[in-house]
Design a protein around this motif. Structure first.
Motif, PDB file in Angstrom:
ATOM      1  N   SER A 121      46.358   5.701  71.649  1.00  0.00           N
ATOM      2  CA  SER A 121      46.937   6.635  72.612  1.00  0.00           C
ATOM      3  C   SER A 121      46.629   6.232  74.050  1.00  0.00           C
ATOM      4  O   SER A 121      47.248   6.726  74.989  1.00  0.00           O
ATOM      5  N   ALA A 122      45.657   5.324  74.227  1.00  0.00           N
ATOM      6  CA  ALA A 122      45.298   4.873  75.573  1.00  0.00           C
ATOM      7  C   ALA A 122      46.250   3.813  76.099  1.00  0.00           C
ATOM      8  O   ALA A 122      46.253   3.503  77.297  1.00  0.00           O
ATOM      9  N   GLY A 123      47.045   3.208  75.216  1.00  0.00           N
ATOM     10  CA  GLY A 123      47.932   2.134  75.645  1.00  0.00           C
ATOM     11  C   GLY A 123      47.143   0.861  75.928  1.00  0.00           C
ATOM     12  O   GLY A 123      46.022   0.677  75.443  1.00  0.00           O
ATOM     13  N   GLN A 124      47.742   0.011  76.743  1.00  0.00           N
ATOM     14  CA  GLN A 124      47.075  -1.250  77.074  1.00  0.00           C
ATOM     15  C   GLN A 124      46.153  -1.035  78.273  1.00  0.00           C
ATOM     16  O   GLN A 124      46.600  -0.825  79.391  1.00  0.00           O
ATOM     17  N   THR A 125      44.856  -1.113  78.043  1.00  0.00           N
ATOM     18  CA  THR A 125      43.874  -0.843  79.084  1.00  0.00           C
ATOM     19  C   THR A 125      43.510  -2.116  79.848  1.00  0.00           C
ATOM     20  O   THR A 125      43.765  -3.230  79.390  1.00  0.00           O
ATOM     21  N   LEU A 134      65.224  -2.900  96.826  1.00  0.00           N
ATOM     22  CA  LEU A 134      65.643  -2.544  95.468  1.00  0.00           C
ATOM     23  C   LEU A 134      64.527  -2.912  94.496  1.00  0.00           C
ATOM     24  O   LEU A 134      64.074  -4.056  94.465  1.00  0.00           O
ATOM     25  N   PHE A 135      64.105  -1.927  93.708  1.00  0.00           N
ATOM     26  CA  PHE A 135      63.038  -2.129  92.712  1.00  0.00           C
ATOM     27  C   PHE A 135      63.641  -2.066  91.314  1.00  0.00           C
ATOM     28  O   PHE A 135      64.269  -1.073  90.951  1.00  0.00           O
ATOM     29  N   THR A 136      63.424  -3.128  90.526  1.00  0.00           N
ATOM     30  CA  THR A 136      64.138  -3.225  89.246  1.00  0.00           C
ATOM     31  C   THR A 136      63.263  -2.950  88.017  1.00  0.00           C
ATOM     32  O   THR A 136      63.397  -3.615  87.003  1.00  0.00           O
ATOM     33  N   GLY A 137      62.397  -1.960  88.099  1.00  0.00           N
ATOM     34  CA  GLY A 137      61.797  -1.400  86.895  1.00  0.00           C
ATOM     35  C   GLY A 137      60.407  -1.841  86.516  1.00  0.00           C
ATOM     36  O   GLY A 137      59.887  -2.846  86.988  1.00  0.00           O
ATOM     37  N   ASP A 138      59.795  -1.060  85.598  1.00  0.00           N
ATOM     38  CA  ASP A 138      58.411  -1.194  85.140  1.00  0.00           C
ATOM     39  C   ASP A 138      57.431  -0.879  86.260  1.00  0.00           C
ATOM     40  O   ASP A 138      56.691  -1.743  86.749  1.00  0.00           O
ATOM     41  N   ILE A 139      57.407   0.395  86.641  1.00  0.00           N
ATOM     42  CA  ILE A 139      56.472   0.824  87.675  1.00  0.00           C
ATOM     43  C   ILE A 139      55.075   1.027  87.093  1.00  0.00           C
ATOM     44  O   ILE A 139      54.075   0.938  87.798  1.00  0.00           O
ATOM     45  N   VAL A 140      54.994   1.282  85.764  1.00  0.00           N
ATOM     46  CA  VAL A 140      53.708   1.444  85.082  1.00  0.00           C
ATOM     47  C   VAL A 140      53.689   0.560  83.837  1.00  0.00           C
ATOM     48  O   VAL A 140      54.702  -0.008  83.443  1.00  0.00           O
ATOM     49  N   ASN A 141      52.524   0.478  83.228  1.00  0.00           N
ATOM     50  CA  ASN A 141      52.421  -0.164  81.915  1.00  0.00           C
ATOM     51  C   ASN A 141      52.898   0.770  80.821  1.00  0.00           C
ATOM     52  O   ASN A 141      53.670   0.390  79.942  1.00  0.00           O
ATOM     53  N   ASN A 142      52.404   2.008  80.887  1.00  0.00           N
ATOM     54  CA  ASN A 142      52.751   2.999  79.866  1.00  0.00           C
ATOM     55  C   ASN A 142      52.744   4.428  80.383  1.00  0.00           C
ATOM     56  O   ASN A 142      53.613   5.211  80.038  1.00  0.00           O
ATOM     57  N   LYS A 143      51.749   4.769  81.205  1.00  0.00           N
ATOM     58  CA  LYS A 143      51.512   6.165  81.552  1.00  0.00           C
ATOM     59  C   LYS A 143      51.693   6.422  83.039  1.00  0.00           C
ATOM     60  O   LYS A 143      51.321   5.593  83.881  1.00  0.00           O
ATOM     61  N   ASP A 168      58.500   1.875  81.208  1.00  0.00           N
ATOM     62  CA  ASP A 168      58.492   3.199  81.829  1.00  0.00           C
ATOM     63  C   ASP A 168      58.801   4.326  80.846  1.00  0.00           C
ATOM     64  O   ASP A 168      58.599   5.500  81.167  1.00  0.00           O
ATOM     65  N   TYR A 169      59.265   3.964  79.656  1.00  0.00           N
ATOM     66  CA  TYR A 169      59.627   4.982  78.664  1.00  0.00           C
ATOM     67  C   TYR A 169      58.450   5.409  77.784  1.00  0.00           C
ATOM     68  O   TYR A 169      58.568   6.332  76.985  1.00  0.00           O
ATOM     69  N   GLY A 170      57.328   4.719  77.897  1.00  0.00           N
ATOM     70  CA  GLY A 170      56.147   5.089  77.108  1.00  0.00           C
ATOM     71  C   GLY A 170      56.258   4.752  75.646  1.00  0.00           C
ATOM     72  O   GLY A 170      55.587   5.369  74.803  1.00  0.00           O
ATOM     73  N   ASP A 171      57.094   3.750  75.318  1.00  0.00           N
ATOM     74  CA  ASP A 171      57.329   3.425  73.906  1.00  0.00           C
ATOM     75  C   ASP A 171      56.190   2.642  73.258  1.00  0.00           C
ATOM     76  O   ASP A 171      56.191   2.464  72.043  1.00  0.00           O
ATOM     77  N   TYR A 172      55.235   2.168  74.040  1.00  0.00           N
ATOM     78  CA  TYR A 172      54.184   1.299  73.492  1.00  0.00           C
ATOM     79  C   TYR A 172      52.851   2.026  73.340  1.00  0.00           C
ATOM     80  O   TYR A 172      51.803   1.402  73.270  1.00  0.00           O
ATOM     81  N   VAL A 173      52.916   3.356  73.319  1.00  0.00           N
ATOM     82  CA  VAL A 173      51.715   4.182  73.158  1.00  0.00           C
ATOM     83  C   VAL A 173      51.891   5.079  71.941  1.00  0.00           C
ATOM     84  O   VAL A 173      52.984   5.593  71.684  1.00  0.00           O
ATOM     85  N   ASP A 174      50.833   5.251  71.189  1.00  0.00           N
ATOM     86  CA  ASP A 174      50.839   6.175  70.050  1.00  0.00           C
ATOM     87  C   ASP A 174      50.509   7.571  70.580  1.00  0.00           C
ATOM     88  O   ASP A 174      49.347   7.972  70.649  1.00  0.00           O
ATOM     89  N   TRP A 175      51.544   8.309  70.994  1.00  0.00           N
ATOM     90  CA  TRP A 175      51.348   9.606  71.635  1.00  0.00           C
ATOM     91  C   TRP A 175      50.883  10.652  70.623  1.00  0.00           C
ATOM     92  O   TRP A 175      51.219  10.573  69.444  1.00  0.00           O
ATOM     93  N   ASN A 176      50.151  11.627  71.112  1.00  0.00           N
ATOM     94  CA  ASN A 176      49.677  12.704  70.238  1.00  0.00           C
ATOM     95  C   ASN A 176      50.824  13.590  69.763  1.00  0.00           C
ATOM     96  O   ASN A 176      50.755  14.187  68.688  1.00  0.00           O
ATOM     97  N   SER A 177      51.872  13.683  70.572  1.00  0.00           N
ATOM     98  CA  SER A 177      53.023  14.497  70.192  1.00  0.00           C
ATOM     99  C   SER A 177      54.249  14.015  70.949  1.00  0.00           C
ATOM    100  O   SER A 177      54.146  13.319  71.972  1.00  0.00           O
ATOM    101  N   LYS A 178      55.426  14.408  70.460  1.00  0.00           N
ATOM    102  CA  LYS A 178      56.671  14.075  71.149  1.00  0.00           C
ATOM    103  C   LYS A 178      56.727  14.743  72.520  1.00  0.00           C
ATOM    104  O   LYS A 178      57.301  14.196  73.466  1.00  0.00           O
ATOM    105  N   GLU A 179      56.113  15.904  72.614  1.00  0.00           N
ATOM    106  CA  GLU A 179      56.112  16.621  73.886  1.00  0.00           C
ATOM    107  C   GLU A 179      55.317  15.853  74.945  1.00  0.00           C
ATOM    108  O   GLU A 179      55.717  15.808  76.120  1.00  0.00           O
ATOM    109  N   ASP A 180      54.195  15.256  74.523  1.00  0.00           N
ATOM    110  CA  ASP A 180      53.380  14.472  75.461  1.00  0.00           C
ATOM    111  C   ASP A 180      54.172  13.274  75.986  1.00  0.00           C
ATOM    112  O   ASP A 180      54.119  12.956  77.175  1.00  0.00           O
ATOM    113  N   LYS A 181      54.884  12.613  75.099  1.00  0.00           N
ATOM    114  CA  LYS A 181      55.685  11.466  75.507  1.00  0.00           C
ATOM    115  C   LYS A 181      56.805  11.902  76.451  1.00  0.00           C
ATOM    116  O   LYS A 181      57.071  11.226  77.470  1.00  0.00           O
TER     117      LYS A 181
END
Length: 395
Positions: A44-48, A183-192, A220-233
């Motif tokens: 759930s921490a993603g890539q630290t 112009l910024f073309t994406g990936d502002i974060v790693n996961n969170k 940016d979509y948070g697809d690489y994290v094991d979220w605790n719930s769909k709501e968190d994602k």
């Protein structure tokens, strides 16, 4: 096998027990650190940052040892062949005296090249910003936009940053270009989304008189994290989108905007991420509503595979596409005007720099930040400046 042959090379050139034990202890420590990080970090921490540096140091030490393996194993193959010749052929073939030690010294010398390169990439290379400038001419560019300057940045990956002074230097370098638009073309974060909390005060200082526009990348979509719930994602995704206005960017979610100058206009089109094998939320048709074929168009699409498979032959004719995503794999060799190579080119046809087909262009930015490996080797962080010119097409 890698460790065995690497140690054999070391043993051949030194008798020092201290050096040998330092070599062994360091190797064990690097492996233990990686395994410890993997097993103690929840998904759930993603890539630290801890994982990045554990993996980074593993690569830094393992690739040079791979060089040792190839050379020392190759020398063993030669020795076996010589033995076979001795057994089955006439006469006797003897290896040159001290050949093993000589080969070991050569191997260690060659292995030192990637070792120092990767070490430099971690310490200095990840902040070694390069400004790459292009001038592209178009027959149908509106006259008012002759000389219009675009600064493109991509792949910030704020969750990887550790040095605010260096990042501020990069932002100042962007502002020094005095471009008309950013112009910024994406990936502002790693996961969170919270990875950006400490950097908003830095990135909100971009300056561009005709505006700042952005899109989302696959991270940016948070697809690489094991979220605790769909709501968190879902909440995290919303928080990521809200970062953009906080730093002064107009986030385009399958949308477009017209930039007007002296009564003329060009279209800025932004799609959500569309990638081969990745999230395909991008909808080019939706993003281009209200745009005509004769309008001059700049498309922002994070993944260059979108251009290859969908955009470059589209009937609406997108003059210039800006992408990122590949990072040039953050490692390779580039000698401007002569030679360039990166493992990234075996995955993406357009992997870094400017390309043209059918009179349409794509620029693949190498990325402002870094991800996975905490450094850059030969493929430096990039700030792209493109000047649009009215005239005969470069194609």
């Amino acid at each position: 096998m890698i460790e065995f042959y690497a140690f054999q090379a070391l043993k051949t050139v030194t008798k020092s027990k201290i050096i040998k034990w330092v070599w062994i202890i360091l190797a064990i420590a690097i492996y233990l650190n990686l395994f410890y990080t993997l097993f103690t970090t929840p998904r759930s921490a993603g890539q630290t940052k801890a994982f990045q540096f554990a993996a980074g140091f593993l690569i830094t030490f393992l690739i040079p040892k791979l060089v040792l393996l190839i050379i020392m194993f190759g020398e063993d193959v030669v020795r076996v062949i010589q033995k076979l010749i001795t057994w089955v052929g006439p006469g006797e073939t003897k290896p040159l005296a001290g050949r093993r030690a000589f080969i070991s010294k050569i191997a260690l010398g060659l292995a030192a090249i990637p070792f120092t390169s990767f070490l430099y990439g971690i310490i200095k290379g990840r902040y070694n910003y390069k400004v790459l400038k292009y001038e592209i001419a178009f027959d149908d560019l509106p006259d008012a936009f002759d000389g219009f300057k675009i600064t493109q940045i991509s792949d910030i990956h704020s969750g990887s940053f550790t040095n605010k002074e260096k990042i501020q230097y990069g932002v100042d370098l962007i502002n020094e270009q005095k471009s008309d638009i950013i112009l910024f073309t994406g990936d502002i974060v790693n996961n969170k989304a919270n990875e950006m909390d400490d950097w908003i005060d830095v990135f909100k200082n971009f300056e561009a008189p005709y505006g700042k526009f952005s899109i989302l990348g696959n991270h940016d979509y948070g697809d690489y994290v094991d979220w605790n719930s769909k709501e968190d994602k879902k909440k995290n995704f919303q928080d990521v989108k809200e970062i953009h206005p906080k730093i002064g960017f107009d986030l385009l979610l399958n949308e477009n905007r017209f930039i007007e100058k002296d009564g003329q206009k060009i279209a800025i089109v932004g799609v959500e991420n569309w990638g081969k094998g990745f999230n395909q939320a991008g909808n080019l048709e939706e993003a281009s509503k209200g745009i005509n074929k004769e309008d001059f168009k700049i498309l922002m699409s994070h993944d260059p595979s979108h251009w290859e498979y969908k955009v470059k032959q589209d009937e609406l004719h997108y003059h210039l596409t800006l992408s990122g995503h590949t990072h040039g794999l953050q490692m390779g060799i580039e000698i401007p005007g002569f030679f360039r190579w990166s493992p990234s080119q075996y995955v993406y046809k357009q992997w870094a720099g400017l390309y043209e087909e059918f009179g349409r262009y794509i620029n693949v930015n190498r990325g402002f930040g870094y991800h996975a490996f905490p450094g850059r080797v030969g493929i430096w962080p990039e700030i792209t400046v493109i000047e649009l010119k009215k005239g005969t097409s470069n194609a």
